[in-house]
Design a protein around this motif. Structure first.
Motif, PDB file in Angstrom:
ATOM      1  N   ASP A 100      36.877  42.677  39.472  1.00  0.00           N
ATOM      2  CA  ASP A 100      37.027  41.713  40.568  1.00  0.00           C
ATOM      3  C   ASP A 100      37.554  42.391  41.825  1.00  0.00           C
ATOM      4  O   ASP A 100      37.118  42.089  42.941  1.00  0.00           O
ATOM      5  N   LYS A 103      34.762  44.635  43.220  1.00  0.00           N
ATOM      6  CA  LYS A 103      33.660  43.793  43.686  1.00  0.00           C
ATOM      7  C   LYS A 103      33.971  43.193  45.055  1.00  0.00           C
ATOM      8  O   LYS A 103      33.118  43.176  45.948  1.00  0.00           O
ATOM      9  N   HIS A 107      32.303  43.771  48.717  1.00  0.00           N
ATOM     10  CA  HIS A 107      31.849  42.620  49.500  1.00  0.00           C
ATOM     11  C   HIS A 107      32.374  42.699  50.928  1.00  0.00           C
ATOM     12  O   HIS A 107      31.627  42.480  51.893  1.00  0.00           O
ATOM     13  N   PHE A 113      27.892  47.651  44.942  1.00  0.00           N
ATOM     14  CA  PHE A 113      28.925  47.685  43.902  1.00  0.00           C
ATOM     15  C   PHE A 113      28.259  47.801  42.536  1.00  0.00           C
ATOM     16  O   PHE A 113      27.323  47.061  42.223  1.00  0.00           O
ATOM     17  N   SER A 115      29.075  47.555  38.587  1.00  0.00           N
ATOM     18  CA  SER A 115      30.026  47.004  37.628  1.00  0.00           C
ATOM     19  C   SER A 115      29.844  47.673  36.279  1.00  0.00           C
ATOM     20  O   SER A 115      28.743  47.675  35.719  1.00  0.00           O
ATOM     21  N   CYS A 126      29.234  40.200  36.133  1.00  0.00           N
ATOM     22  CA  CYS A 126      27.945  40.082  36.827  1.00  0.00           C
ATOM     23  C   CYS A 126      27.855  38.796  37.640  1.00  0.00           C
ATOM     24  O   CYS A 126      26.776  38.318  37.947  1.00  0.00           O
ATOM     25  N   ALA A 130      34.786  36.435  42.573  1.00  0.00           N
ATOM     26  CA  ALA A 130      35.888  37.244  42.051  1.00  0.00           C
ATOM     27  C   ALA A 130      37.099  36.354  41.854  1.00  0.00           C
ATOM     28  O   ALA A 130      37.400  35.506  42.714  1.00  0.00           O
ATOM     29  N   SER A 143      32.005  36.122  46.484  1.00  0.00           N
ATOM     30  CA  SER A 143      31.822  37.556  46.636  1.00  0.00           C
ATOM     31  C   SER A 143      30.322  37.835  46.627  1.00  0.00           C
ATOM     32  O   SER A 143      29.537  36.975  47.026  1.00  0.00           O
ATOM     33  N   PRO A 146      26.842  42.023  41.768  1.00  0.00           N
ATOM     34  CA  PRO A 146      26.764  43.495  41.764  1.00  0.00           C
ATOM     35  C   PRO A 146      25.360  44.026  42.048  1.00  0.00           C
ATOM     36  O   PRO A 146      24.361  43.436  41.630  1.00  0.00           O
TER      37      PRO A 146
END
Length: 353
Positions: A100, A103, A107, A113, A115, A126, A130, A143, A146
């Protein structure tokens, strides 16, 4: 009526054995040579050797590195703007907090990003949101989904047992969430997206009808669980809402977080609540109960069951968690029905005492 919109989906999706060692190649193939890494506590010691070996082989430079311990949104934004401008990809490796955190950093900076979950405790790895601390309170913050997901089953299968059952619980929550969403739409209280609902429903089917149904601790089943959680995250992106994956059962979980002296893992809370809510909805009850029993979820939770009085208080508080958010718990008689079920249902008596 809204027009069709463009949606984002992961461009890089790798699920299987030995994937950590290949991240360097995946970055090289996409011309990402300057990386910022965010690890959960202790995870670098577990995966670092294989990860960095792959980086060295393909000329990937780690420009910034952090071990994540908090998810305060102000700290994340502060960190984001300290990351060197040369960085062209952010990678989160570990559990919920590190994913989170990184991510949201990505953002803010509008960078890709990737993950890399090391457990399957929920679908957040996914999702397009967040879970962060905002002014001292845990909130789901918009957010970006990914750019990539790399799930190394060799690592995930060795995570603590609780994370497996938490993932099972967060996945089965889609049953009650989808019912709540459709009913809210039928009452003109929510928009609805048929394709997002189809994706979420199919993510459940891939578990219900898994070929390895009798061997839930196999690598094949772990891979199916990761796959299902990925699809759940994409369903939320398509819907532009958490509705495909979050309903009455998540409201109860949020309420437990608020009132419990020691809240349990998110997926254990949502899975337990999903079973209760599916009965209130008269919705797919047999499949849900059988699945939770066969996977071992019921036996695991029963070792340290939820406190009945606290759970009742959470059910009562749950409809107040979100304003104007219809679920089965919005019905006037839901609390009394739930109390009755806690006294009479075989499974509920095992996991809530």
């Amino acid at each position: 009526m809204s027009l069709n919109k463009a949606i984002n989906i992961p461009s890089l999706l790798k699920i299987g054995s030995g994937k950590i060692a290949k991240i360097g190649k995946y970055l090289y193939d996409r011309q990402y040579f300057k990386a910022a890494l965010f690890f959960s506590s202790g995870i670098e010691d577990v995966v670092g050797e294989k990860l960095y070996s792959g980086f060295k082989k393909f000329g990937i430079e780690v420009v910034h590195k952090d071990a994540i311990s908090d998810i305060n949104i102000d700290n994340i934004v502060h960190t984001a703007f300290k990351i060197p401008a040369s960085v062209n990809v952010l990678i989160g490796i570990g559990g919920g907090k590190s994913l989170d955190y990184s991510k949201y950093c990505a953002h803010v900076l509008k960078l890709p990003f990737i993950s890399v979950p090391t457990s399957v405790s929920n679908d957040g790895f996914c999702s397009p949101s967040a879970s962060l601390l905002v002014e001292g309170k845990r909130k789901s913050v918009k957010s970006s989904i990914p750019y990539g997901v790399v799930a190394d089953i060799d690592v995930i299968i060795n995570a603590p047992e609780e994370t497996f059952y938490s993932g099972i619980g967060d996945m089965i929550a889609k049953v009650s969430a989808l019912w709540d969403w459709k009913e809210a739409f039928n009452k003109n209280l929510s928009d609805y997206n048929d394709f997002a609902a189809l994706l979420a429903r199919n993510s459940l089917d891939s578990l219900y009808y898994a070929e390895t149904f009798k061997d839930f601790k196999s690598k094949d089943f772990y891979a199916k669980l990761v796959n299902s959680l990925v699809i759940s995250g994409i369903a939320m992106e398509v819907a532009d809402s958490s509705r495909p994956a979050s309903g009455s059962e998540h409201l109860i979980s949020h309420a437990l977080d608020h009132i419990s002296a020691s809240p349990r893992t998110h997926g254990l809370q949502t899975g337990t609540a999903a079973y209760l809510c599916s009965i209130l909805q008269n919705n797919n009850i047999e499949n849900v109960g059988t699945f939770l029993e066969n996977t071992g979820f019921v036996n695991f939770v029963a070792k340290a069951p939820f406190d009945k009085q606290t759970f009742i208080e959470a059910i009562e508080y749950a409809p107040k968690v979100k304003d104007d958010y219809y679920t089965i718990l919005s019905e006037n008689n839901s609390l009394e029905k739930a109390k009755y079920l806690l006294e009479t249902d075989k499974i509920l008596k095992e996991i809530i005492r």
